[in-house]
Design a protein around this motif. Structure first.
Motif, PDB file in Angstrom:
ATOM      1  N   PRO A 140       1.029  -1.072   0.049  1.00 18.85           N
ATOM      2  CA  PRO A 140      -0.358  -0.090   0.228  1.00 18.85           C
ATOM      3  C   PRO A 140       1.224   1.288   0.090  1.00 18.85           C
ATOM      4  N   VAL A 141       0.309   2.480  -0.697  1.00 20.65           N
ATOM      5  CA  VAL A 141       0.689   3.931  -0.242  1.00 20.65           C
ATOM      6  C   VAL A 141       0.332   4.567   0.215  1.00 20.65           C
ATOM      7  N   CYS A 142       0.171   5.174   0.216  1.00 15.34           N
ATOM      8  CA  CYS A 142      -0.755   7.208   0.880  1.00 15.34           C
ATOM      9  C   CYS A 142      -0.406   7.658  -0.610  1.00 15.34           C
ATOM     10  N   GLY A 143      -1.762   7.825  -1.329  1.00 11.14           N
ATOM     11  CA  GLY A 143      -1.735   8.959  -2.084  1.00 11.14           C
ATOM     12  C   GLY A 143      -1.701  10.612  -1.804  1.00 11.14           C
ATOM     13  N   ALA A 144      -1.803  11.634  -2.650  1.00 11.44           N
ATOM     14  CA  ALA A 144      -1.984  13.113  -2.070  1.00 11.44           C
ATOM     15  C   ALA A 144      -2.653  13.281  -1.612  1.00 11.44           C
ATOM     16  N   ASP A 145      -3.615  12.376  -2.502  1.00 12.80           N
ATOM     17  CA  ASP A 145      -5.243  12.870  -2.321  1.00 12.80           C
ATOM     18  C   ASP A 145      -6.137  12.346  -0.807  1.00 12.80           C
ATOM     19  N   ASP A 205      -1.315   0.094  -8.727  1.00 16.46           N
ATOM     20  CA  ASP A 205      -2.668   0.602  -8.178  1.00 16.46           C
ATOM     21  C   ASP A 205      -2.664   2.145  -8.704  1.00 16.46           C
ATOM     22  N   ALA A 206      -2.061   2.693  -8.021  1.00 17.95           N
ATOM     23  CA  ALA A 206      -2.544   4.086  -8.444  1.00 17.95           C
ATOM     24  C   ALA A 206      -1.855   4.910  -9.637  1.00 17.95           C
ATOM     25  N   GLY A 207      -1.210   3.520 -10.052  1.00 22.43           N
ATOM     26  CA  GLY A 207      -0.913   4.817 -11.222  1.00 22.43           C
ATOM     27  C   GLY A 207       0.876   5.583 -11.103  1.00 22.43           C
ATOM     28  N   CYS A 230       1.306   9.980 -10.550  1.00 22.88           N
ATOM     29  CA  CYS A 230       0.056   9.097  -9.837  1.00 22.88           C
ATOM     30  C   CYS A 230      -0.910   9.016 -10.377  1.00 22.88           C
ATOM     31  N   ASP A 231      -1.711   8.275 -11.778  1.00 23.98           N
ATOM     32  CA  ASP A 231      -2.594   9.014 -13.085  1.00 23.98           C
ATOM     33  C   ASP A 231      -3.731   8.349 -12.209  1.00 23.98           C
ATOM     34  N   ARG A 232      -3.605   7.453 -11.042  1.00 25.24           N
ATOM     35  CA  ARG A 232      -5.447   7.439 -10.273  1.00 25.24           C
ATOM     36  C   ARG A 232      -5.524   9.122  -9.649  1.00 25.24           C
ATOM     37  N   VAL A 233      -4.361   9.095  -8.795  1.00 23.92           N
ATOM     38  CA  VAL A 233      -3.956  10.489  -8.213  1.00 23.92           C
ATOM     39  C   VAL A 233      -5.034  11.691  -8.475  1.00 23.92           C
ATOM     40  N   LEU A 234      -4.362  12.159  -9.709  1.00 22.53           N
ATOM     41  CA  LEU A 234      -4.269  13.049 -10.658  1.00 22.53           C
ATOM     42  C   LEU A 234      -6.078  12.859 -11.056  1.00 22.53           C
ATOM     43  N   GLU A 235      -6.945  12.629 -10.639  1.00 20.93           N
ATOM     44  CA  GLU A 235      -8.115  12.213 -10.964  1.00 20.93           C
ATOM     45  C   GLU A 235      -8.561  13.126  -9.480  1.00 20.93           C
ATOM     46  N   SER A 236      -7.859  13.081  -8.023  1.00 21.73           N
ATOM     47  CA  SER A 236      -8.901  13.674  -7.949  1.00 21.73           C
ATOM     48  C   SER A 236      -8.298  15.376  -7.290  1.00 21.73           C
ATOM     49  N   ILE A 243      -3.892  19.203  -8.367  1.00 18.48           N
ATOM     50  CA  ILE A 243      -4.055  20.294  -9.540  1.00 18.48           C
ATOM     51  C   ILE A 243      -3.098  20.081 -10.338  1.00 18.48           C
ATOM     52  N   ASN A 244      -2.487  19.260 -10.513  1.00 18.45           N
ATOM     53  CA  ASN A 244      -1.205  19.309 -11.470  1.00 18.45           C
ATOM     54  C   ASN A 244      -0.778  17.491 -11.126  1.00 18.45           C
ATOM     55  N   LEU A 245      -0.004  17.114 -12.616  1.00 15.64           N
ATOM     56  CA  LEU A 245       0.687  15.833 -12.187  1.00 15.64           C
ATOM     57  C   LEU A 245       1.856  15.952 -11.001  1.00 15.64           C
ATOM     58  N   THR A 246       2.251  16.823 -10.908  1.00 18.26           N
ATOM     59  CA  THR A 246       3.543  17.059  -9.905  1.00 18.26           C
ATOM     60  C   THR A 246       3.241  17.208  -8.981  1.00 18.26           C
TER      61      THR A 246
END
Length: 682
Positions: free
Chosen positions: A458-463, A472-474, A486-492, A496-499
């Motif tokens: 498991p990882v903890c995303g910025a979202d 799984d988070a891309g 992280c593509d999945r996190v970006l969808e939150s 605001i951006n990929l960075t």
């Protein structure tokens, strides 16, 4: 060397006198060895230099260290390296489960034979050779490291080759035969340790001190698994091949830690400890007095009375069926055994699944949960074992009062285990407990296992959502603890951006349950109270059976404890917890372990199994108290000894009081106890 005060007890015209000390008696009870087999033996060579250890305390020290290393290897190291063995030798969960269970298979196969024959034989010899066999088993367990092809890291792991990297080479599975053989040897070798060792200590100390010796013995056996697990964890941080330079760390799925070194340490320790045990005498100096009056609290049974009067009973295999029947006709001991099976299974189940439960319920890392839960359980169990023995000895409890103590502790532990009703909110894991960003429903990857994943790291995303893995988070892996893009996190909507779409290793701790300390203390108290009943139950079992049948009774008891306790109860709890699984691991096309649980369902299922096992144990203790009828109803409830007024009036000792028999022979000498062959014991 036996002193004048430790000489043989005789009865002449009903009066207790002390036999004259002889050189033959002293030589027989000294440390030494014989060469030969069966009836063809050399004379006994005495090792006088070792007689300083030829005491009950010396025997306790050596036996306790054997118990420590038994727990260190069998219950600590093996449990700690199971997942590494799966990776190194491409073993499935069912195969490693078989490896773990073959220890019990070996024990159950040897129990009745060892306790029936060994109970009448030279117990230290059985214990010494059993320890030696455990040493062989430990060495065999480590052999695959030296004879299998050297482990080589062939490629790096990406999200595209996780499955192939984890599955490895299937031809290495042939080495599982070494692990199965090793565990069978472990089980056979450990059989005398928890049967004959208990009766050897019991018959060589005063009855009032027996519980203390057993408490110390069991306490060391409980500390061993904890240290074994901790040392095993530290060794796994070292690469399996000494001297090799590798570019990955122990967080990588291709990492194989040093799983084998601990077994070599354990094997050598077993070999060294077997030597002094083989040199111990059949009975310790001056211990005939310790056997006087041991039958007063035996369960009232006509068959048991016949056994006590027949000194030749048990010397032939033809007596085996009757010995089994006598055990099962003893209601108090049988019920104590069944109650112990429930408690034994309960503790085994909690030890197996407790850390995983703690980790899931309170959002902890696996290492943190294992350390905290293991430390609390080990400390509680050790304190419970020693305290139970001290209470029995301090207050000189009778069997009836031991049973009352078991009932009180069972009621209190039942209440403590209701702490499993404490529930925490589920960790927000995308695709498992909550939907992914921009999705309205949970959409998991479904296989034949159900909702599943190939990699659970498991990882903890910025979202502030937890993902099953960086794949799984891309994400793109920067290092072992940080991930980016992280593509999945970006969808939150909050990113605001990929960075900014980053993730860190581990679960998110947002909204973590704050009651982990309360839960830990509650479970620890429950475990302590369960172990507080262990010594009273054991002492009650020893006293309620004929003196010369104690080893065999303990053997049957251990067989039932495993067949009805430590084997099925953990499996029942595992099946119950699987019902609350949200995400399974699917590796190499095979359904593996559950990785994510629903906390509410898990709490309910855990409470149901634990409460049922403990409730049954409590009921069985109550029935045992009701059905227990000692052969002497005038045993003092205050001191556990016969009424002093009756002793003052009589002034004599019956044959029953000195040997556990019942027939009054005031003019005869005490019958020879078939449990030893001391030439001066008459």
């Amino acid at each position: 060397m036996a002193s004048q005060d430790d000489d043989v007890v005789k009865t002449t015209n009903g009066t207790v006198v002390v036999a004259e000390d002889t050189d033959e008696y002293r030589e027989y009870e000294q440390c030494g060895f014989q060469i030969g087999c069966g009836n063809c033996k050399s004379k006994r060579y005495v090792c006088k230099g070792l007689n300083s250890c030829n005491t009950a305390k010396g025997a306790l020290i050596f036996l306790s260290f054997v118990a420590f290393f038994q727990g260190f290897v069998m219950n600590g190291l093996i449990n700690g390296v199971i997942s590494t063995l799966e990776r190194r030798f491409s073993l499935s969960s069912s195969e490693t489960g078989l490896i773990a269970s073959t220890y019990d298979i070996g024990t159950c196969a040897a129990l009745l034979f060892v306790t029936y024959i060994g109970g009448r034989g030279h117990k230290p010899l059985w214990l010494g050779w059993g320890t030696f066999i455990m040493g062989i088993g430990s060495i065999v367990f480590a052999l695959p490291h030296f004879i299998a092809p050297k482990y080589i890291i062939q490629n790096s792991v990406s999200c595209q080759n996780i499955s192939s990297a984890a599955c490895g080479e299937t031809n290495l599975r042939v080495y599982r035969g070494f692990f199965i053989t090793s565990q069978l040897l472990h089980g056979i070798g450990a059989t005398p340790l928890y049967t004959l060792a208990l009766t050897y200590l019991d018959e060589n100390v005063k009855q009032v001190h027996s519980s203390i010796y057993h408490g110390v013995f069991y306490a060391l056996s409980l500390i061993g698994p904890g240290l074994g697990y901790l040392l095993g964890g530290q060794l796994l941080t070292l690469y399996t091949n000494f001297g090799d330079t590798v570019t990955i760390d122990d967080e990588n799925v291709l990492w194989v830690g040093n799983w084998w070194l601990g077994f070599l340490i354990g094997g050598v320790s077993f070999f060294l400890l077997s030597v002094p045990l083989l040199l111990y005498p059949r009975q310790l100096p001056g211990t005939d007095k310790c056997r006087v009056g041991r039958g007063k609290e035996m369960q009232q049974m006509s068959d048991a009375q016949e056994v006590c009067e027949n000194e030749d009973f048990g010397k032939s295999m033809k007596d085996f069926p009757k010995a089994v029947v006598i055990f099962f006709k003893n209601p108090a001991v049988l019920l104590l055994t069944l109650a112990g099976a429930m408690d034994n299974g309960l503790i085994s189940a909690i030890a197996t699944f407790g850390p995983k439960y703690y980790e899931s319920m309170f959002t902890l890392t696996a290492s943190e949960a294992s350390f905290i839960f293991g430390l609390l359980a080990i400390v509680a169990s050790a304190i419970g074992q020693i305290s139970g023995g001290l209470i029995v000895a301090k207050f000189n409890l009778t069997v009836r009062r031991m049973l009352i103590m078991c009932i009180i502790c069972s009621v209190l532990s039942f209440g403590c285990f209701l702490i499993f009703l404490l529930k925490c909110a589920n960790t927000e894991i995308a695709g498992a407990t909550v939907p992914y960003n921009n999705e309205r429903a949970i959409n998991c990857s479904t296989t034949s296992c159900g909702c599943s994943t190939e990699l659970y790291d498991p990882v903890c995303g910025a979202d502030e959502l937890t993902y099953l893995s960086y794949c799984d988070a891309g994400c793109i892996r920067d290092n072992s603890s940080h991930f980016s893009n992280c593509d999945r996190v970006l969808e939150s909507s909050g990113v605001i951006n990929l960075t900014a779409a980053t993730a860190t290793h581990g679960k998110c701790t947002k909204g973590a349950c704050p009651n982990k300390e309360v839960f830990g203390v509650g479970v620890a108290l429950g475990v302590l109270l369960v172990f507080l009943t262990a010594q009273p139950a054991l002492q009650a079992s020893l006293r309620a059976v004929p003196f010369n049948q104690r080893s065999f009774a303990i053997g049957i008891q251990w067989l039932i404890l495993r067949l009805l306790g430590s084997v099925p109860v953990p499996n029942i709890l595992g099946a119950a917890l699987d019902l609350s699984c949200s995400i399974w691991q699917n590796q190499c096309g095979v359904c593996g372990a559950c990785k994510v649980y629903d906390n509410v369902s898990m709490s309910n299922n855990m409470t149901a199994v634990v409460a049922t096992a403990k409730g049954l144990s409590l009921i069985l203790f109550i029935i045992a108290l009701y059905l227990y009828k000692p052969v002497q109803s005038d045993v003092s409830e205050e001191t556990g000894t016969e009424s002093s007024s009756k002793m003052a009036t009589n002034g004599t000792k019956s044959q029953y009081e000195s040997t556990g028999s019942f027939k009054q022979l005031p003019g005869d000498t005490v019958n020879n106890d078939a449990g030893h062959d001391n030439p001066n014991f008459t």
